[in-house]
Design an enzyme around this catalytic site. Structure first.
Site, short mmCIF file in Angstrom:
data_model
loop_
_atom_site.label_atom_id
_atom_site.label_comp_id
_atom_site.label_asym_id
_atom_site.label_seq_id
_atom_site.Cartn_x
_atom_site.Cartn_y
_atom_site.Cartn_z
N GLU A 37 0.87 -1.29 0.01
CA GLU A 37 0.06 -0.03 -0.05
C GLU A 37 0.88 1.25 -0.12
OE1 GLU A 37 -2.71 -0.54 3.24
OE2 GLU A 37 -3.51 1.45 3.01
N ARG A 262 4.00 -12.73 9.99
CA ARG A 262 4.87 -11.44 9.85
C ARG A 262 6.32 -11.24 10.56
NH1 ARG A 262 2.82 -6.37 10.07
NH2 ARG A 262 1.05 -6.87 8.63
N LYS A 272 3.40 1.14 9.94
CA LYS A 272 3.81 2.22 9.34
C LYS A 272 3.43 3.69 10.04
CE LYS A 272 2.22 0.41 5.26
NZ LYS A 272 2.14 -0.12 4.01
P1 ATP Z 1 0.54 -1.64 8.32
O1 ATP Z 1 1.79 -0.96 9.05
O2 ATP Z 1 -0.48 -0.36 7.88
O3 ATP Z 1 -0.15 -2.70 8.79
P2 ATP Z 1 1.60 -3.27 5.91
O4 ATP Z 1 2.90 -3.15 6.62
O5 ATP Z 1 0.65 -4.43 6.15
O6 ATP Z 1 0.86 -1.88 6.70
P3 ATP Z 1 1.42 -3.24 3.09
O7 ATP Z 1 1.77 -2.18 2.32
O8 ATP Z 1 0.17 -3.58 3.35
O9 ATP Z 1 1.74 -2.64 4.61
O10 ATP Z 1 2.43 -4.37 3.34
C1 ATP Z 1 2.48 -5.09 2.02
C2 ATP Z 1 3.04 -6.52 1.97
O11 ATP Z 1 4.01 -6.72 2.86
C3 ATP Z 1 1.89 -7.24 2.69
O12 ATP Z 1 1.42 -8.22 1.78
C4 ATP Z 1 2.13 -7.50 4.09
O13 ATP Z 1 1.56 -8.77 4.36
C5 ATP Z 1 3.62 -7.49 3.95
N1 ATP Z 1 4.04 -7.23 5.10
C6 ATP Z 1 4.01 -5.98 5.98
N2 ATP Z 1 4.77 -6.13 7.22
C7 ATP Z 1 5.21 -7.38 6.98
C8 ATP Z 1 5.99 -7.76 8.11
N3 ATP Z 1 6.42 -7.27 9.31
N4 ATP Z 1 6.63 -9.19 7.69
C9 ATP Z 1 6.34 -9.60 6.68
N5 ATP Z 1 5.35 -9.22 5.89
C10 ATP Z 1 5.04 -8.07 6.02
MG MG Z 2 -1.54 -3.89 4.99
#
Ligand code: ATP
Ligand code: MG
Length: 556
Positions: A37, A262, A272
């Site tokens: 995103e 994650r 974020k």
């Molecule tokens: P937010 O902080 O708002 O929850 P997000 O980290 O989920 O956002 P996205 O841009 O939706 O942000 O993430 C893109 C991809 O990265 C998604 O497929 C998500 O599952 C993956 N992702 C995000 N954070 C992690 C993490 N800590 N470990 C592994 N994968 C991640």
């Molecule tokens: Mg997300």
């Protein structure tokens, strides 16, 4: 160069893919995607997802897409889009021209929404957001139907088209899937597909007054792109039922959502929203602050894509949430930099030593291998030596404690690659602070070799004072003082480490004069360092990437 690539270890996702390939589920094809995103910068957690998705596509001879999940126009900015592309590319994940946006599919998604309305599987609801929440029920109580749930197809189509045309106020209506308000899975209790937003979108401008929700956009985008294995984090586990429901209700190409845990890392906050707060309120110096675990922070700090890949391979993927120790990340970068960096001498806290029996004006130099860790590399450089040198302040102790093996009055040590010296006197200023040492050297020990089997306990690094290059060196520590900065519900800002950045005036060996931003070195006995972006020919600036050993555990 030693190959650091770890052997591919299996994991539960590979097992699923192997089974799919065995049954011919997707004709043996693997097509993955990374769907950020664009509402922030990428961090080490995203790197885990990128390396996983890209790695699977590579290993199975498949394809990998980059797709911006740009369904939330209010929080998204072009700055983030550009930065994300740069970071994904830097990490080495090649989308090979397959760059997409959920917004590319707004038209198709809209048509599919009408298809569901016509099939009696979606309806326009006039309940407010609060009412929708109230009607949704809880984990223990079923929800109840909205009074607008039984609208006719004609009425739904008319209202939905007018929503699209911008006739209604934000929040006044939504489009919902008509599934089951009593489902044990709350995500299936008539989830919202569209909400009204009179917002300008970075790509579609003012063309739309309705925007799809994540759940409505994601699986359908996967289907359009013929993604086979749609890998996401565990919190979407329940959403998988909805993901499947939409694809099935539309009768479109199926893809398989697979959830993994994650990355959570000690001494960081990964959300974020929280990271944006650290930047906007100035607790870090921008997104590429070397103390930050953003991809660009790590890059500026001196991490390589290979180091990050080693880390993500080391931690693996699993179905169980866990907290990874920051030391694992540092271990990976040390492994990587150990192989790739040349060894140089740099003194971070200089103390001058005058070698009194070394003639004034005389100069000497030593040809020293630059990659002693790698026998296949022959590069070397000349290191000048003269009567005055700098050593590390903590390589001298006036009254050495037991077990201290370095320089002390009357003690002989080896200057690395140079000579044995013996400290003969200590010079102090009026405040009693040591400002200089006097020493003698043994010309028979040239190259640091003992002529007569005589042993010295310590070997210390040094630079010739006359030839030394002054440099600013930035020493970083963890940004937070607690492994879990939000322990006990505390505001993480309370747990910022006030000493996360220390700047010193160092003295470097002259071969570093030509170093440019991004160059990486091992400062022998000290750690791994890289030239910072702020560095200029007039003022060299280095970052400490990581110390040689883990000093954090000792409370440094
Ligand atoms: P937010 O902080 O708002 O929850 P997000 O980290 O989920 O956002 P996205 O841009 O939706 O942000 O993430 C893109 C991809 O990265 C998604 O497929 C998500 O599952 C993956 N992702 C995000 N954070 C992690 C993490 N800590 N470990 C592994 N994968 C991640
Ligand atoms: Mg997300």
């Amino acid at each position: 160069m030693t190959d650091l690539t770890p052997p591919t270890t299996s994991n539960f996702i590979r097992t699923i893919i192997d089974e799919d390939n065995a049954t011919g589920k997707y004709d043996g094809f693997v097509h993955t995607r990374f769907p950020p995103e664009p509402n922030g910068y990428l961090h080490i957690g995203h790197a885990k997802s990128i390396n996983l998705n890209y790695g699977l596509a590579q290993d199975y001879g498949g394809l990998f897409n980059l797709r911006f999940d740009d369904t939330n126009p209010e929080k998204e900015e072009q700055e983030y889009i550009d930065a994300i592309m740069e970071d994904v590319r830097w990490l080495g994940a090649d989308w090979d021209g397959r760059l997409y946006h959920a917004s590319d599919y707004f038209g198709q998604l809209y048509d599919w929404a009408e298809q569901l309305i016509k099939a009696g599987k979606a309806y326009v609801d006039d309940l407010s957001a609060d009412e929708i929440r109230e009607y949704r029920g809880t984990l223990t109580e079923p929800g109840k139907n909205s009074p607008y749930r039984e609208r006719t197809v004609e009425e739904n189509l008319d209202l939905f088209r007018r929503m699209r045309a911008g006739e209604f106020d934000e929040g006044s209506r939504v489009l919902r899937a008509k599934i089951d308000m009593a489902s044990p899975f709350i995500v299936l209790r008539d989830p919202v597909m569209y909400r009204i937003l009179h917002a300008e979108h970075p790509r579609t401008g003012n063309a739309w007054h309705i925007y799809p929700t994540y759940d409505w956009a994601h699986g359908q985008s996967d289907s359009i792109e013929s993604i086979t294995h749609s890998i996401c984090t565990l919190e979407f586990e329940n959403n998988r039922r909805l993901y499947d429901w939409f694809q099935e209700a539309l009768g479109i190409r199926r893809s398989q959502q697979i959830e993994f845990a994650r990355l959570n890392l000690t001494y960081t906050v990964m959300s974020k929203r929280k990271m944006i707060r650290l930047v906007k309120d100035g607790y870090v110096n921008g997104w590429d602050d070397p103390r930050f675990w953003t991809i660009r922070g790590l890059r500026r700090r001196g991490y390589t894509p290979e180091a990050i890949r080693l880390f993500t391979d080391m931690i693996g993927v699993s179905k169980a949430n866990s907290l990874v120790d920051y030391q694992m990340l540092e271990h990976a970068v040390r492994e990587d930099l150990n192989v790739r960096t040349s060894r140089v001498m740099a003194v971070l806290e200089p103390l001058k030593v005058v070698i009194e029996n070394y003639p004034k004006g005389k100069e000497d130099s030593f040809d020293v291998p630059s990659f002693p860790q790698d026998k296949s590399r022959e590069e070397s450089r000349l290191i000048p030596f003269s009567r005055e040198i700098y050593i590390e302040r903590d390589d001298f102790m006036e009254e050495p404690i037991k077990g201290y093996n370095r320089l002390a009055p009357g003690v002989e040590v080896r200057l690395m690659n140079a000579y044995f010296i013996t400290c003969t006197a200590v010079v102090k200023d009026s405040a009693g602070r040591i400002v200089e040492l006097r020493a003698t050297y043994d010309p028979a020990t040239r190259g640091g070799q003992s002529p007569d089997g005589r042993k010295v306990k310590g070997t210390i690094h040094w630079v010739s004072a006359e030839h030394a290059l002054p440099a600013e060196v930035r020493l970083y520590d963890r940004l937070f003082i607690k492994p879990n900065p939000e322990e006990g519900g505390e505001d993480f800002i309370e747990n910022l480490n006030p000493d996360s950045l220390k700047v010193v005036d160092a003295m470097l060996e002259p071969s570093l004069a030509t170093a440019v931003p991004g160059d990486k070195f091992q400062f022998m006995r000290v750690g791994y360092f890289c030239v910072d972006l702020d560095s200029t020919a007039d003022r060299l600036v280095f970052n400490r990437t990581v110390s040689l050993k883990d000093t954090w555990a000792k409370g440094k």
